[in-house]
Design an enzyme around this catalytic site. Structure first.
Site, PDB file in Angstrom:
ATOM      1  N   LYS A 145       0.854  -1.189   0.000  1.00  0.00           N
ATOM      2  CA  LYS A 145       0.000   0.000   0.000  1.00  0.00           C
ATOM      3  C   LYS A 145       0.889   1.238   0.000  1.00  0.00           C
ATOM      4  CE  LYS A 145      -3.769   2.515   0.550  1.00  0.00           C
ATOM      5  NZ  LYS A 145      -4.829   2.458   1.541  1.00  0.00           N
ATOM      6  N   HIS A 234     -10.345   2.921  -3.741  1.00  0.00           N
ATOM      7  CA  HIS A 234     -11.457   3.883  -3.602  1.00  0.00           C
ATOM      8  C   HIS A 234     -11.484   5.024  -4.623  1.00  0.00           C
ATOM      9  CE1 HIS A 234      -8.320   6.003  -1.461  1.00  0.00           C
ATOM     10  NE2 HIS A 234      -8.460   5.335  -0.343  1.00  0.00           N
ATOM     11  N   ASP A 306     -13.492  -0.223   2.525  1.00  0.00           N
ATOM     12  CA  ASP A 306     -12.665   0.784   3.205  1.00  0.00           C
ATOM     13  C   ASP A 306     -13.214   1.012   4.623  1.00  0.00           C
ATOM     14  OD1 ASP A 306     -10.719   2.588   3.830  1.00  0.00           O
ATOM     15  OD2 ASP A 306     -11.267   4.081   2.337  1.00  0.00           O
TER      16      ASP A 306
END
Ligand code: DOR
Ligand code: ZN
Ligand code: ZN
Length: 423
Positions: A145, A234, A306
């Site tokens: 990430k 997202h 999320d």
């Protein structure tokens, strides 16, 4: 032969359609798929009463907060909330305290996550300090990430030269790099401009669409040059989706969106205030329509929650102080099943977004309804009506931005590695 468990009287999601087949499970694995009458004897049987049995659904983007922020959520409460919402596998984000930036951090979190009642994978976060350790981190993480701008947790990698190096090193592993795509410089500039305002809508402008668009552009260009496998988390904007659609021709790229962007717009910031504050922020109706369109045409590959729990007390602070993020692991599936009932999306596509695509993209092994695979199953009732209420939630934070919402289509039974979870 007597097996541990049979599941009968189902509509089994098998080879992209529902068939009147049952499943036999032994030692946590699927050992038989056939007409009920041909299944072996079992110690226990679940009668599905004609409900649909899907492969165990995946949430590729959750924040379970342990270690470090366990007053918001922990592996026990978060995973129970997941199972309650029909999720059998979660992928946990690195922005805990400590962040998962070293092998030690990952091993420690893995130990804590043993409390989880669902399967899990852990993200490793890439920062300036660990770019040269990416190869080792890859052995202990499901994916990487990168926060291209600051969000909860405060770490970021907002330098394009370092980003290139990180992507290059990740491309030498077989892992995907997932990006929080917002541009730090634009966010800083806009925050200065808007932060005096008391209008909640201005929060959306403080992290504007241009910020997401530029970050997506940079990430795509970096992935193109390094041949890294890129996943954009997202996505909220029409323009961002257009860039991703184009890039799919020559870049190994996938993307995700989340229920908050599909079911709320920036108008909800006005109604719900900080409870609807997320990074990136809620957008316009036009963006929301574009998201739904891109779900049907395949540009959006994954739906993830999320799930970003914060306590109600933390959320009910001033707009510029309250933390960003909404809980969602428990409510994603029911919101999406309601959309299936409203014909906004086909069930087949939903299974793709919440199972087939995350399994394929992140190389999850042993998933799917097939003999020999682990018995992870999500039983749904498409006809059951629901009303979301904060009191019924298993997440530790005990609230949802969808409190009071009504709809139709629910998770009914969650089976993880052959065990029916009683929640
Ligand atoms: O809204 C958000 N919440 N966005 C993020 O990037 C982080 C997340 C969190 O961890 O709270
Ligand atoms: Zn993010
Ligand atoms: Zn997140």
């Amino acid at each position: 032969m007597t097996v541990d468990l049979t599941i009968k009287n189902c509509k089994l999601w098998y080879k992209k359609k529902t068939l009147v087949f049952g499943v036999a499970i032994d030692d946590g694995k699927i050992v038989s798929i056939s007409k009920d009458i041909r299944l072996p004897k079992s110690d226990e049987n679940i009668n599905c009463r004609g409900k649909i049995v899907l492969p165990g659904l995946i949430d590729a983007h959750v924040h379970f907060r342990e270690p470090g922020f366990t007053w918001k959520e922990d592996w026990s409460t978060g995973s129970k909330a997941a199972a309650h919402g029909g999720i059998t596998h979660v992928m946990d984000m690195p922005n805990t305290d400590p962040s998962t930036i070293t092998v030690r951090n990952l091993l420690d979190k893995k130990e804590l996550a043993k409390k989880s009642v669902v399967n899990f994978g852990l993200y490793a976060e890439v920062v300036k300090e660990n770019i040269d350790s990416i190869k080792e981190l890859a052995n202990h993480s499901v994916a990487f990430k990168v926060y291209m701008s600051e969000s909860t947790g405060g770490l970021k990698l907002d330098d394009n030269t370092l980003l290139m190096k990180a992507f290059y090193n990740i491309s030498k592993t077989n892992k995907v790099v997932c990006v929080h795509a917002e541009n730090q410089a634009i966010n800083e500039r806009c925050l200065k401009r808007y932060r005096k305002s008391s209008d909640p809508l201005e929060f959306s402008l403080s992290r504007p669409v241009e910020s997401e668009i530029l970050a997506i552009k940079d990430a795509i260009e970096t992935a193109r040059r390094t041949e890294a496998k890129l996943h954009v988390c997202h996505v909220t904007t029409k323009e961002g989706l257009n860039l991703i659609k184009k890039a799919k021709k020559d870049v190994d790229i996938t993307c995700e969106t989340c229920p908050q962007y599909l079911f709320m717009t920036q108008n909800d910031l006005r109604d719900k205030g900080t409870l609807a504050k997320t990074n990136p922020p809620l957008r316009t109706k036009e963006d929301q329509i574009a998201l739904w369109k891109r779900i049907s045409n395949g540009t959006i590959d994954i739906i993830a929650s999320d799930h970003a729990p914060h306590t109600m007390q933390e959320k009910l602070q001033d707009m510029w102080i309250a933390p960003a993020g909404v809980p969602g692991v428990e409510t994603t599936l029911q919101l999406m099943l309601n959309a299936v009932n409203k014909r906004m999306i086909k069930l087949e596509r939903l299974v793709g977004l919440m199972h087939d695509n995350p399994v394929k993209r992140f190389g999850l092994t042993n998933y799917g309804i097939e003999v020999g695979k682990d018995a992870n199953l999500t039983v749904i009732d498409l006809k059951k009506e629901w009303k979301i209420s904060n009191d019924d939630l298993l997440t530790k934070c005990k609230w949802s931005p969808y409190d009071g919402w009504k709809g139709k289509g629910c998770p009914e039974i969650t089976i993880v590695n052959g065990q029916r979870l009683n929640l």
